[in-house]
Design a protein around this motif. Structure first.
Motif, mmCIF file in Angstrom:
data_model
loop_
_atom_site.group_PDB
_atom_site.id
_atom_site.type_symbol
_atom_site.label_atom_id
_atom_site.label_comp_id
_atom_site.label_asym_id
_atom_site.label_seq_id
_atom_site.Cartn_x
_atom_site.Cartn_y
_atom_site.Cartn_z
ATOM 1 N N ARG A 1 0.820 -1.177 -0.023
ATOM 2 C CA ARG A 1 0.052 0.003 -0.073
ATOM 3 C C ARG A 1 0.742 1.214 -0.124
ATOM 4 O O ARG A 1 0.276 2.313 -0.255
ATOM 5 N N LEU A 2 2.264 1.140 0.461
ATOM 6 C CA LEU A 2 2.925 2.158 0.720
ATOM 7 C C LEU A 2 3.552 2.720 -0.406
ATOM 8 O O LEU A 2 3.630 3.611 -0.849
ATOM 9 N N PRO A 3 4.616 1.803 -1.027
ATOM 10 C CA PRO A 3 5.498 2.105 -2.132
ATOM 11 C C PRO A 3 4.559 2.186 -3.420
ATOM 12 O O PRO A 3 3.397 1.693 -3.704
ATOM 13 N N TYR A 4 5.039 3.329 -4.288
ATOM 14 C CA TYR A 4 4.502 3.134 -5.572
ATOM 15 C C TYR A 4 5.105 2.046 -6.244
ATOM 16 O O TYR A 4 6.155 1.896 -6.322
ATOM 17 N N ILE A 5 4.279 1.484 -7.307
ATOM 18 C CA ILE A 5 4.890 0.543 -8.233
ATOM 19 C C ILE A 5 5.414 1.073 -9.543
ATOM 20 O O ILE A 5 4.563 2.118 -10.069
ATOM 21 N N ALA A 6 6.828 1.173 -9.653
ATOM 22 C CA ALA A 6 7.415 1.936 -10.664
ATOM 23 C C ALA A 6 8.646 1.442 -11.005
ATOM 24 O O ALA A 6 9.446 0.750 -10.125
ATOM 25 N N PRO A 7 9.151 1.728 -12.341
ATOM 26 C CA PRO A 7 10.339 1.082 -12.737
ATOM 27 C C PRO A 7 11.566 1.841 -12.313
ATOM 28 O O PRO A 7 12.640 1.445 -12.416
ATOM 29 N N SER A 8 11.263 3.166 -11.758
ATOM 30 C CA SER A 8 12.530 3.986 -11.166
ATOM 31 C C SER A 8 12.747 3.476 -9.975
ATOM 32 O O SER A 8 11.929 2.911 -9.153
ATOM 33 N N LEU A 9 14.217 3.657 -9.332
ATOM 34 C CA LEU A 9 14.172 3.349 -8.031
ATOM 35 C C LEU A 9 15.052 4.602 -7.274
ATOM 36 O O LEU A 9 15.665 4.350 -6.439
ATOM 37 N N GLY A 10 14.427 5.862 -7.806
ATOM 38 C CA GLY A 10 14.903 6.977 -6.913
ATOM 39 C C GLY A 10 14.026 7.783 -6.550
ATOM 40 O O GLY A 10 13.041 8.036 -7.649
ATOM 41 N N GLY A 11 13.651 8.544 -5.956
ATOM 42 C CA GLY A 11 12.814 9.427 -5.463
ATOM 43 C C GLY A 11 12.805 9.682 -3.860
ATOM 44 O O GLY A 11 13.347 8.721 -3.028
ATOM 45 N N CYS A 12 11.842 10.302 -3.372
ATOM 46 C CA CYS A 12 11.742 10.452 -1.772
ATOM 47 C C CYS A 12 10.675 9.429 -1.418
ATOM 48 O O CYS A 12 10.779 9.101 -0.054
ATOM 49 N N GLU A 13 9.681 8.831 -2.004
ATOM 50 C CA GLU A 13 9.000 7.948 -1.826
ATOM 51 C C GLU A 13 9.266 6.694 -1.961
ATOM 52 O O GLU A 13 10.212 6.523 -2.880
ATOM 53 N N SER A 14 8.933 5.577 -1.058
ATOM 54 C CA SER A 14 9.604 4.284 -1.478
ATOM 55 C C SER A 14 8.756 3.871 -3.063
ATOM 56 O O SER A 14 7.567 4.100 -3.389
ATOM 57 N N LEU A 15 9.505 3.193 -3.521
ATOM 58 C CA LEU A 15 9.149 2.637 -4.862
ATOM 59 C C LEU A 15 9.369 0.970 -4.815
ATOM 60 O O LEU A 15 10.288 0.526 -4.266
ATOM 61 N N ILE A 16 8.598 0.364 -5.565
ATOM 62 C CA ILE A 16 8.736 -1.133 -5.679
ATOM 63 C C ILE A 16 8.414 -1.579 -7.003
ATOM 64 O O ILE A 16 7.735 -0.951 -7.928
ATOM 65 N N GLU A 17 9.068 -2.755 -7.705
ATOM 66 C CA GLU A 17 8.940 -3.162 -8.974
ATOM 67 C C GLU A 17 9.214 -4.770 -8.863
ATOM 68 O O GLU A 17 10.130 -5.174 -8.298
ATOM 69 N N GLN A 18 8.702 -5.450 -9.802
ATOM 70 C CA GLN A 18 8.646 -6.875 -10.237
ATOM 71 C C GLN A 18 9.610 -6.926 -11.620
ATOM 72 O O GLN A 18 8.756 -6.604 -12.556
ATOM 73 N N PRO A 19 11.010 -6.882 -11.494
ATOM 74 C CA PRO A 19 11.627 -6.804 -12.606
ATOM 75 C C PRO A 19 11.127 -7.654 -13.845
ATOM 76 O O PRO A 19 11.228 -7.040 -14.979
ATOM 77 N N THR A 20 10.909 -8.589 -13.693
ATOM 78 C CA THR A 20 10.248 -9.570 -14.797
ATOM 79 C C THR A 20 9.237 -8.880 -15.553
ATOM 80 O O THR A 20 9.140 -9.031 -16.870
ATOM 81 N N VAL A 21 8.122 -8.290 -14.845
ATOM 82 C CA VAL A 21 7.118 -7.781 -15.575
ATOM 83 C C VAL A 21 7.271 -6.395 -15.797
ATOM 84 O O VAL A 21 6.829 -6.010 -17.119
ATOM 85 N N ILE A 22 8.042 -5.485 -14.965
ATOM 86 C CA ILE A 22 8.176 -4.288 -15.482
ATOM 87 C C ILE A 22 9.031 -3.898 -16.520
ATOM 88 O O ILE A 22 9.265 -3.116 -17.551
ATOM 89 N N SER A 23 10.374 -4.525 -16.348
ATOM 90 C CA SER A 23 11.488 -4.161 -17.307
ATOM 91 C C SER A 23 12.056 -5.349 -18.295
ATOM 92 O O SER A 23 12.604 -5.171 -19.054
ATOM 93 N N TYR A 24 11.837 -6.776 -17.887
ATOM 94 C CA TYR A 24 12.348 -7.616 -18.595
ATOM 95 C C TYR A 24 11.266 -8.618 -19.344
ATOM 96 O O TYR A 24 11.635 -9.554 -19.793
ATOM 97 N N TRP A 25 10.032 -8.480 -19.299
ATOM 98 C CA TRP A 25 8.997 -9.384 -19.867
ATOM 99 C C TRP A 25 9.215 -9.655 -21.293
ATOM 100 O O TRP A 25 9.310 -10.890 -21.652
ATOM 101 N N ASP A 26 9.628 -8.836 -22.000
ATOM 102 C CA ASP A 26 9.837 -9.096 -23.494
ATOM 103 C C ASP A 26 11.126 -9.827 -23.642
ATOM 104 O O ASP A 26 11.408 -10.275 -24.880
ATOM 105 N N GLN A 27 11.929 -9.964 -22.976
ATOM 106 C CA GLN A 27 13.114 -10.864 -22.898
ATOM 107 C C GLN A 27 12.941 -12.151 -22.867
ATOM 108 O O GLN A 27 13.554 -13.160 -23.630
ATOM 109 N N GLY A 28 11.925 -12.721 -22.331
ATOM 110 C CA GLY A 28 11.624 -14.155 -22.473
ATOM 111 C C GLY A 28 12.448 -14.943 -21.152
ATOM 112 O O GLY A 28 13.338 -14.338 -20.690
ATOM 113 N N PRO A 29 11.691 -16.100 -20.906
ATOM 114 C CA PRO A 29 12.399 -16.727 -19.678
ATOM 115 C C PRO A 29 13.916 -17.105 -19.777
ATOM 116 O O PRO A 29 14.615 -16.938 -18.960
#
Length: 124
Positions: A60-88
């Motif tokens: 609930r607290l962090p934003y789901i975002a591909p960036s990892l810099g900012g004042c607020e907490s940020l979270i991401e699942q790299p498989t989905v956000i950044s690497y999905w098109d790369q394949g397993p």
């Protein structure tokens, strides 16, 4: 640092990647080169792609975002956000597991961050 310690001790976390932890393979180098270890921690949920997505969707607290810099907490699942098109196969080559999470601790209270991560892990 405290969030990474708590994550490492949590039964629903398979592994924590944070150079401040003695369990990190490059901890000795990090101690020599750093005064502090930073606010980004990566960890692997003890589960699959969908368990990890359920965890991410439950925070609930962090934003789901591909960036990892900012004042607020940020979270991401790299498989989905950044690497999905790369394949397993390509993701495996890069070391990106389906259960990997990247979390950037923001300026929120450490206890608020932990309580949110803990309640989200209960969804796994």
């Amino acid at each position: 640092m405290e969030v990474s310690r708590r994550l490492e001790a949590h039964p629903k976390i398979a592994r924590v990647h944070y150079p401040g932890l003695q369990s990190h393979p490059d901890h000795a180098v990090a101690v020599e080169q750093m005064d502090a270890f930073g606010g980004v921690v990566s960890f692997e949920v003890a589960g699959d792609l969908w368990d990890t997505a359920r965890f991410i969707d439950s925070v609930r607290l962090p934003y789901i975002a591909p960036s990892l810099g900012g004042c607020e907490s940020l979270i991401e699942q790299p498989t989905v956000i950044s690497y999905w098109d790369q394949g397993p196969d390509k993701r495996a080559e890069y070391g990106i597991k389906d259960n990997l999470v990247r979390f950037s601790c923001g300026v929120e209270s450490q206890e608020d961050i932990w309580r949110d991560l803990e309640q989200a892990l209960a969804a796994v």
